[in-house]
Scaffold this motif. Structure first.
Motif, PDB file in Angstrom:
ATOM      1  N   ILE A  59       0.837  -1.203   0.000  1.00 49.60           N
ATOM      2  CA  ILE A  59       0.000   0.000   0.000  1.00 49.60           C
ATOM      3  C   ILE A  59       0.869   1.249   0.000  1.00 49.60           C
ATOM      4  CG2 ILE A  59      -1.703   1.306   1.350  1.00 49.60           C
ATOM      5  CD1 ILE A  59      -2.712  -1.449   2.392  1.00 49.60           C
ATOM      6  N   GLY A  60       0.422   2.266  -0.730  1.00 51.03           N
ATOM      7  CA  GLY A  60       1.053   3.580  -0.655  1.00 51.03           C
ATOM      8  C   GLY A  60       1.923   3.927  -1.845  1.00 51.03           C
ATOM      9  N   PHE A  61       2.302   5.218  -1.892  1.00 51.60           N
ATOM     10  CA  PHE A  61       3.023   5.776  -3.028  1.00 51.60           C
ATOM     11  C   PHE A  61       4.374   5.100  -3.256  1.00 51.60           C
ATOM     12  CE2 PHE A  61       1.244  10.227  -4.062  1.00 51.60           C
ATOM     13  CZ  PHE A  61      -0.053   9.818  -3.847  1.00 51.60           C
ATOM     14  N   THR A  62       5.161   4.950  -2.223  1.00 46.90           N
ATOM     15  CA  THR A  62       6.509   4.414  -2.396  1.00 46.90           C
ATOM     16  C   THR A  62       6.461   2.970  -2.849  1.00 46.90           C
ATOM     17  OG1 THR A  62       7.385   5.928  -0.723  1.00 46.90           O
ATOM     18  CG2 THR A  62       8.716   3.998  -1.271  1.00 46.90           C
ATOM     19  N   ASN A  63       5.610   2.176  -2.232  1.00 39.72           N
ATOM     20  CA  ASN A  63       5.481   0.776  -2.640  1.00 39.72           C
ATOM     21  C   ASN A  63       4.999   0.661  -4.079  1.00 39.72           C
ATOM     22  OD1 ASN A  63       6.316  -0.485  -0.236  1.00 39.72           O
ATOM     23  ND2 ASN A  63       4.289  -0.258   0.676  1.00 39.72           N
ATOM     24  N   ALA A  64       4.025   1.475  -4.453  1.00 42.72           N
ATOM     25  CA  ALA A  64       3.489   1.423  -5.810  1.00 42.72           C
ATOM     26  C   ALA A  64       4.549   1.823  -6.835  1.00 42.72           C
ATOM     27  CB  ALA A  64       2.268   2.329  -5.930  1.00 42.72           C
ATOM     28  N   THR A  65       5.295   2.881  -6.536  1.00 38.02           N
ATOM     29  CA  THR A  65       6.341   3.332  -7.450  1.00 38.02           C
ATOM     30  C   THR A  65       7.433   2.280  -7.578  1.00 38.02           C
ATOM     31  OG1 THR A  65       5.900   5.630  -6.849  1.00 38.02           O
ATOM     32  CG2 THR A  65       7.988   5.172  -7.950  1.00 38.02           C
ATOM     33  N   ALA A  66       7.804   1.658  -6.462  1.00 31.04           N
ATOM     34  CA  ALA A  66       8.823   0.607  -6.512  1.00 31.04           C
ATOM     35  C   ALA A  66       8.365  -0.555  -7.382  1.00 31.04           C
ATOM     36  CB  ALA A  66       9.144   0.114  -5.101  1.00 31.04           C
ATOM     37  N   GLY A 154      -8.052  10.271  -7.636  1.00 34.03           N
ATOM     38  CA  GLY A 154      -7.072  10.984  -6.825  1.00 34.03           C
ATOM     39  C   GLY A 154      -6.431  10.037  -5.827  1.00 34.03           C
ATOM     40  N   SER A 155      -5.161  10.261  -5.547  1.00 31.78           N
ATOM     41  CA  SER A 155      -4.431   9.378  -4.633  1.00 31.78           C
ATOM     42  C   SER A 155      -3.819  10.166  -3.487  1.00 31.78           C
ATOM     43  CB  SER A 155      -3.329   8.623  -5.381  1.00 31.78           C
ATOM     44  OG  SER A 155      -3.868   7.855  -6.433  1.00 31.78           O
ATOM     45  N   SER A 156      -3.873   9.562  -2.319  1.00 34.54           N
ATOM     46  CA  SER A 156      -3.354  10.178  -1.097  1.00 34.54           C
ATOM     47  C   SER A 156      -2.917   9.071  -0.165  1.00 34.54           C
ATOM     48  CB  SER A 156      -4.442  11.021  -0.438  1.00 34.54           C
ATOM     49  OG  SER A 156      -4.090  11.391   0.881  1.00 34.54           O
ATOM     50  N   GLU A 157      -1.969   9.363   0.702  1.00 32.18           N
ATOM     51  CA  GLU A 157      -1.574   8.376   1.710  1.00 32.18           C
ATOM     52  C   GLU A 157      -2.309   8.596   3.026  1.00 32.18           C
ATOM     53  OE1 GLU A 157       2.465   6.347   0.711  1.00 32.18           O
ATOM     54  OE2 GLU A 157       2.860   8.477   1.061  1.00 32.18           O
ATOM     55  N   VAL A 158      -3.417   9.320   2.950  1.00 33.74           N
ATOM     56  CA  VAL A 158      -4.335   9.472   4.076  1.00 33.74           C
ATOM     57  C   VAL A 158      -5.624   8.769   3.705  1.00 33.74           C
ATOM     58  CG1 VAL A 158      -5.624  11.087   5.514  1.00 33.74           C
ATOM     59  CG2 VAL A 158      -3.330  11.698   4.708  1.00 33.74           C
ATOM     60  N   PHE A 159      -6.038   7.771   4.498  1.00 36.71           N
ATOM     61  CA  PHE A 159      -7.308   7.098   4.226  1.00 36.71           C
ATOM     62  C   PHE A 159      -8.432   8.118   4.357  1.00 36.71           C
ATOM     63  CE2 PHE A 159     -11.033   4.510   5.216  1.00 36.71           C
ATOM     64  CZ  PHE A 159     -10.939   3.520   4.237  1.00 36.71           C
ATOM     65  N   VAL A 160      -9.248   8.251   3.332  1.00 34.49           N
ATOM     66  CA  VAL A 160     -10.236   9.327   3.265  1.00 34.49           C
ATOM     67  C   VAL A 160     -11.519   8.913   3.966  1.00 34.49           C
ATOM     68  CG1 VAL A 160     -11.583  10.800   1.737  1.00 34.49           C
ATOM     69  CG2 VAL A 160      -9.225  10.199   1.128  1.00 34.49           C
ATOM     70  N   THR A 161     -11.819   9.593   5.049  1.00 34.08           N
ATOM     71  CA  THR A 161     -13.090   9.425   5.740  1.00 34.08           C
ATOM     72  C   THR A 161     -13.936  10.674   5.502  1.00 34.08           C
ATOM     73  OG1 THR A 161     -12.069  10.243   7.779  1.00 34.08           O
ATOM     74  CG2 THR A 161     -12.130   7.856   7.469  1.00 34.08           C
ATOM     75  N   ASP A 179      -7.709   6.595  -3.892  1.00 36.74           N
ATOM     76  CA  ASP A 179      -6.959   5.420  -3.456  1.00 36.74           C
ATOM     77  C   ASP A 179      -5.591   5.876  -2.964  1.00 36.74           C
ATOM     78  OD1 ASP A 179      -5.262   5.826  -5.650  1.00 36.74           O
ATOM     79  OD2 ASP A 179      -6.109   4.194  -6.825  1.00 36.74           O
ATOM     80  N   MET A 180      -4.663   4.928  -2.795  1.00 43.43           N
ATOM     81  CA  MET A 180      -3.350   5.250  -2.247  1.00 43.43           C
ATOM     82  C   MET A 180      -2.202   4.924  -3.188  1.00 43.43           C
ATOM     83  SD  MET A 180      -3.667   4.188   1.786  1.00 43.43           S
ATOM     84  CE  MET A 180      -4.816   5.040   2.870  1.00 43.43           C
ATOM     85  N   GLU A 181      -2.510   4.613  -4.459  1.00 41.90           N
ATOM     86  CA  GLU A 181      -1.428   4.181  -5.353  1.00 41.90           C
ATOM     87  C   GLU A 181      -1.481   4.745  -6.773  1.00 41.90           C
ATOM     88  OE1 GLU A 181      -2.191   1.526  -2.124  1.00 41.90           O
ATOM     89  OE2 GLU A 181      -3.467   1.624  -3.910  1.00 41.90           O
ATOM     90  N   SER A 182      -2.663   4.951  -7.338  1.00 39.98           N
ATOM     91  CA  SER A 182      -2.780   5.175  -8.774  1.00 39.98           C
ATOM     92  C   SER A 182      -1.969   6.357  -9.280  1.00 39.98           C
ATOM     93  CB  SER A 182      -4.252   5.360  -9.165  1.00 39.98           C
ATOM     94  OG  SER A 182      -4.975   4.166  -9.002  1.00 39.98           O
ATOM     95  N   ALA A 183      -2.020   7.484  -8.581  1.00 35.66           N
ATOM     96  CA  ALA A 183      -1.309   8.672  -9.060  1.00 35.66           C
ATOM     97  C   ALA A 183       0.203   8.476  -9.036  1.00 35.66           C
ATOM     98  CB  ALA A 183      -1.690   9.901  -8.238  1.00 35.66           C
ATOM     99  N   ALA A 184       0.691   7.696  -8.082  1.00 36.17           N
ATOM    100  CA  ALA A 184       2.130   7.432  -8.022  1.00 36.17           C
ATOM    101  C   ALA A 184       2.578   6.616  -9.229  1.00 36.17           C
ATOM    102  CB  ALA A 184       2.474   6.703  -6.725  1.00 36.17           C
ATOM    103  N   ILE A 185       1.820   5.571  -9.563  1.00 35.90           N
ATOM    104  CA  ILE A 185       2.159   4.775 -10.751  1.00 35.90           C
ATOM    105  C   ILE A 185       2.002   5.620 -12.002  1.00 35.90           C
ATOM    106  CG2 ILE A 185       1.637   2.692 -12.067  1.00 35.90           C
ATOM    107  CD1 ILE A 185       0.527   1.450  -9.516  1.00 35.90           C
ATOM    108  N   ALA A 186       0.962   6.455 -12.033  1.00 32.76           N
ATOM    109  CA  ALA A 186       0.720   7.301 -13.198  1.00 32.76           C
ATOM    110  C   ALA A 186       1.867   8.281 -13.425  1.00 32.76           C
ATOM    111  CB  ALA A 186      -0.595   8.048 -13.030  1.00 32.76           C
ATOM    112  N   GLN A 187       2.445   8.813 -12.354  1.00 37.54           N
ATOM    113  CA  GLN A 187       3.576   9.726 -12.518  1.00 37.54           C
ATOM    114  C   GLN A 187       4.763   8.995 -13.138  1.00 37.54           C
ATOM    115  OE1 GLN A 187       4.608  12.252  -9.200  1.00 37.54           O
ATOM    116  NE2 GLN A 187       6.726  12.476  -9.888  1.00 37.54           N
ATOM    117  N   PHE A 188       5.073   7.813 -12.628  1.00 38.56           N
ATOM    118  CA  PHE A 188       6.168   7.030 -13.209  1.00 38.56           C
ATOM    119  C   PHE A 188       5.864   6.723 -14.673  1.00 38.56           C
ATOM    120  CE2 PHE A 188       8.489   3.309 -14.444  1.00 38.56           C
ATOM    121  CZ  PHE A 188       9.718   3.422 -13.810  1.00 38.56           C
TER     122      PHE A 188
END
Length: 244
Positions: A59-66, A154-161, A179-188
């Motif tokens: 989960i998250g930006f760094t994991n998704a980018t990796a 939209g992606s954020s590492e804050v769970f949206v409530t 979600d917590m990943e899509s924008a990070a993968i999209a940037q790469f």
């Protein structure tokens, strides 16, 4: 199946439940293990004679980018990448069980407005990242009884409530799901010219806690997986067609 063969597609999911929802549609999951990096090795599926790589990113930006970086390193440029899994519904018209195919992706964490950038824009990058038009078309053409929407994710590492959801609806009125990943993968993908699309089943409507997400995780993951399955089968069949 040759573990070194260039795949027809790379599928990335953050959670094991999301990986299983996809691989189970191919009759029992991975048939070969590929290059290792990050949380998991690539699971290599034989799909109508073509190879499809599947990876759990975490989960998250760094994991998704990796995860997408490992795929790029292992298989080279030009291989379509599909992010599949779950998301929270942000737009008022989005309902539980809908599937959102992202046509653009926004980093909800980014705020460099002090330097003249728009909210959501990483300095030096576009305000949003577009999806691959062919992958969007393929996703839209998958036969399904589910509601499939093409919209911004939209992606954020804050769970949206609910409280954060109210703020995001004001500042990002075009974003339909979070979600917590899509924008990070999209940037790469944007930087490296990788064809990309994210397909997300709506598991919650930004409720006050995570109970709604946990209750609907498996069903939402299965709905997104069915659409991704249709896209991947089409890509695989195209990859093994004889050349005239």
């Amino acid at each position: 199946m040759d573990a070194t063969r260039r795949p027809a597609a790379v599928v990335i999911a953050a959670m094991s439940e999301e990986v299983s929802a996809f691989t189970d549609l191919f009759g029992g999951g991975p048939v070969l293990r590929g290059p290792t990096g990050g949380h998991d090795e690539h699971h290599l599926l034989d799909v109508d004679g073509a190879t499809v790589a599947v990876r759990r990113s975490g989960i998250g930006f760094t994991n998704a980018t990796a995860a997408v970086a490992h795929a790029f390193h292992d298989f080279g440029p030009g291989v379509p990448v599909i992010s599949v899994g779950t998301a929270g519904g942000l737009a008022r018209e989005v309902q539980l069980g809908d599937v959102v195919v992202g046509d653009s992706y926004v980093n909800l964490n980014a705020d460099a407005t002090a330097f003249g950038y728009v909210l959501g824009q990483v300095p030096g990058m576009p305000p949003e990242y577009g999806a691959d038009a062919d992958l969007i078309r393929r996703a839209r053409e998958v036969p399904t009884d589910d509601v499939v929407r093409t919209a911004s994710i939209g992606s954020s590492e804050v769970f949206v409530t609910d409280g954060r959801a109210r703020d995001l609806r004001r500042t990002f009125p075009t974003v339909a799901a979070v979600d917590m990943e899509s924008a990070a993968i999209a940037q790469f993908a944007s930087v490296h010219a990788v064809p990309f699309v994210s397909i997300r089943g709506i598991s919650d409507l930004c409720a006050p806690d995570g109970d709604e997400f946990r209750e609907h995780l498996d069903d939402a993951a299965a709905r997104a997986a069915r659409v991704a399955h249709g896209v991947v089968v089409g890509l695989a069949r195209g990859a093994v067609l004889p050349r005239g």
